[in-house]
Design a protein around this motif. Structure first.
Motif, short mmCIF file in Angstrom:
data_model
loop_
_atom_site.label_atom_id
_atom_site.label_comp_id
_atom_site.label_asym_id
_atom_site.label_seq_id
_atom_site.Cartn_x
_atom_site.Cartn_y
_atom_site.Cartn_z
N SER A 227 0.83 -1.20 0.00
CA SER A 227 0.00 0.00 0.00
C SER A 227 0.87 1.26 0.00
O SER A 227 0.56 2.24 -0.70
CB SER A 227 -0.92 -0.01 1.22
OG SER A 227 -1.63 1.20 1.34
N ILE A 228 1.96 1.25 0.77
CA ILE A 228 2.86 2.41 0.81
C ILE A 228 3.50 2.64 -0.55
O ILE A 228 3.59 3.77 -1.05
CB ILE A 228 3.94 2.20 1.89
CG1 ILE A 228 3.30 2.23 3.28
CG2 ILE A 228 5.02 3.27 1.80
CD1 ILE A 228 4.26 1.84 4.40
N LEU A 229 3.93 1.56 -1.20
CA LEU A 229 4.56 1.69 -2.52
C LEU A 229 3.56 2.18 -3.56
O LEU A 229 3.91 2.94 -4.46
CB LEU A 229 5.13 0.34 -2.95
CG LEU A 229 6.47 -0.06 -2.32
CD1 LEU A 229 6.82 -1.49 -2.69
CD2 LEU A 229 7.58 0.89 -2.76
N GLN A 230 2.32 1.75 -3.43
CA GLN A 230 1.30 2.19 -4.38
C GLN A 230 1.04 3.68 -4.25
O GLN A 230 0.78 4.37 -5.25
CB GLN A 230 0.01 1.41 -4.17
CG GLN A 230 -0.96 1.48 -5.34
CD GLN A 230 -0.44 0.76 -6.57
OE1 GLN A 230 -0.40 -0.46 -6.62
NE2 GLN A 230 -0.02 1.52 -7.57
N LYS A 231 1.13 4.21 -3.03
CA LYS A 231 0.96 5.66 -2.83
C LYS A 231 2.15 6.43 -3.40
O LYS A 231 1.99 7.49 -4.00
CB LYS A 231 0.81 5.96 -1.35
CG LYS A 231 -0.47 5.43 -0.72
CD LYS A 231 -0.50 5.70 0.78
CE LYS A 231 -1.75 5.13 1.42
NZ LYS A 231 -1.76 5.35 2.89
N ALA A 232 3.36 5.88 -3.21
CA ALA A 232 4.56 6.56 -3.68
C ALA A 232 4.73 6.44 -5.19
O ALA A 232 5.24 7.36 -5.84
CB ALA A 232 5.79 6.00 -2.97
N LEU A 233 4.29 5.32 -5.76
CA LEU A 233 4.42 5.08 -7.20
C LEU A 233 3.05 4.70 -7.76
O LEU A 233 2.79 3.52 -8.05
CB LEU A 233 5.44 3.95 -7.45
CG LEU A 233 6.86 4.20 -6.92
CD1 LEU A 233 7.67 2.93 -6.97
CD2 LEU A 233 7.53 5.29 -7.73
N PRO A 234 2.17 5.65 -7.92
CA PRO A 234 0.80 5.33 -8.34
C PRO A 234 0.72 4.70 -9.73
O PRO A 234 -0.24 4.00 -10.03
CB PRO A 234 0.10 6.70 -8.31
CG PRO A 234 1.19 7.70 -8.40
CD PRO A 234 2.36 7.10 -7.72
N GLY A 235 1.72 4.92 -10.57
CA GLY A 235 1.69 4.34 -11.90
C GLY A 235 2.25 2.94 -11.98
O GLY A 235 2.26 2.33 -13.05
N LEU A 236 2.72 2.40 -10.85
CA LEU A 236 3.33 1.08 -10.83
C LEU A 236 2.27 0.01 -10.57
O LEU A 236 1.46 0.12 -9.66
CB LEU A 236 4.40 1.03 -9.74
CG LEU A 236 5.36 -0.15 -9.75
CD1 LEU A 236 6.20 -0.15 -11.01
CD2 LEU A 236 6.25 -0.11 -8.53
N ASP A 237 2.27 -1.03 -11.41
CA ASP A 237 1.30 -2.12 -11.29
C ASP A 237 1.83 -3.16 -10.30
O ASP A 237 2.80 -3.85 -10.58
CB ASP A 237 1.06 -2.75 -12.66
CG ASP A 237 -0.03 -3.83 -12.60
OD1 ASP A 237 -0.75 -3.89 -11.58
OD2 ASP A 237 -0.14 -4.61 -13.57
N LEU A 238 1.19 -3.25 -9.15
CA LEU A 238 1.60 -4.20 -8.13
C LEU A 238 0.60 -5.34 -7.95
O LEU A 238 0.73 -6.14 -7.03
CB LEU A 238 1.77 -3.48 -6.78
CG LEU A 238 2.76 -2.30 -6.74
CD1 LEU A 238 2.73 -1.65 -5.36
CD2 LEU A 238 4.16 -2.75 -7.09
N THR A 239 -0.37 -5.43 -8.84
CA THR A 239 -1.43 -6.42 -8.68
C THR A 239 -0.92 -7.85 -8.86
O THR A 239 -1.50 -8.79 -8.31
CB THR A 239 -2.56 -6.16 -9.69
OG1 THR A 239 -2.00 -6.14 -11.03
CG2 THR A 239 -3.21 -4.81 -9.41
#
Length: 259
Positions: A227-239
């Motif tokens: 969740s923290i990484l998704q906030k910092a890198l919103p364009g990164l696909d972590l799904t």
């Protein structure tokens, strides 16, 4: 009259640390260094963002990131290579440097998978921030140490806090790198490599953020880091990153990794 022959001898007047002056000091350790696989390894890198994973959950999440490839490694001479695999593995004692595909090396990721002692933290921090790597912004991911936290921590608690350099906190023209997190409580302490990295950012006037999460292992900790990484890198696909309950396997990492 006391018997000076049979009486127990008096204690030594030397302190334990005084006795060490008679031993030869250990030779100094060689300095850590960076090795890059690309041809222009002599040039400095200027990424827009440098992400440094220190905690087991952050190492796990970034290890499974599909859109990265390795460009280098940080060598700590006292850490042996024996037992490491040819391909990056969570069981390796290594510190690999990655860049994201199609990002023109604007985002670098450092995965620290071996323990860095407090005495070596400053040298490693200088290499990663301000040496051959001069980032515009730095995100450090570490775990909360229960012995350094002011308050009680339970394995059932999911907590995350942040610390920022003054340059990140005051001079962010657009927005803070990580939002939605409270600042690390006053009276709690951070030391070791994470503290050295944040201090290096502060000295060099770099926008730096240290995120600290709890618990150290388990599914909830990985989801929190994700969740923290998704906030910092919103364009990164972590799904596509699998989140498995492998807390027992996570504990193969040395506890000194977080001190």
């Amino acid at each position: 009259m006391e018997d000076v022959i049979t009486e127990a001898p008096p204690p030594s007047r030397f302190l334990l640390e005084d006795l060490n002056i008679f031993t030869r000091p250990a030779p100094p350790l060689p300095s850590p260094f960076l090795v890059f696989s690309r041809a222009k390894s002599s040039e400095n890198l200027h990424p827009s963002l440098l992400v440094i994973a220190l905690s087991s959950p952050s190492v796990y999440v970034l290890h499974h990131l599909p859109s990265k490839f390795q460009i280098g490694t940080l060598i700590l001479p006292e850490i042996p290579f024996s037992g490491n695999s040819t391909e990056p593995s969570l069981k390796d004692k290594s510190c690999n440097i990655y860049t994201l595909k199609n990002a023109d090396e604007s985002i670098l990721i450092v995965s620290v998978q071996y323990p860095v002692t407090p005495e070596r933290s400053h040298d490693v921090a200088k290499l990663l921030v301000g040496g051959q790597i001069i980032p515009e912004r730095v995100l450090i991911l570490d775990s909360i140490q229960s012995s350094h936290f002011r308050g009680k921590l339970s394995r059932d608690d999911d907590l995350a806090f942040k610390l920022e350099t003054s340059y990140e906190r005051i001079n962010s023209d657009d927005s803070h790198l990580v939002t939605g997190l409270d600042y690390f409580p006053s009276g709690s302490m951070v030391d070791g490599l994470s503290a050295a990295l944040l201090a290096q950012c502060q000295l060099r006037k770099i926008k730096g953020t240290l995120c600290l999460s709890w618990p150290e292992f388990g599914i909830s900790s990985k989801l929190l880091v994700k969740s923290i990484l998704q906030k910092a890198l919103p364009g990164l696909d972590l799904t596509s990153i699998p989140i498995e309950d492998d807390s027992s396997r996570d504990k193969v990492f040395d506890s000194e990794l977080y001190t």
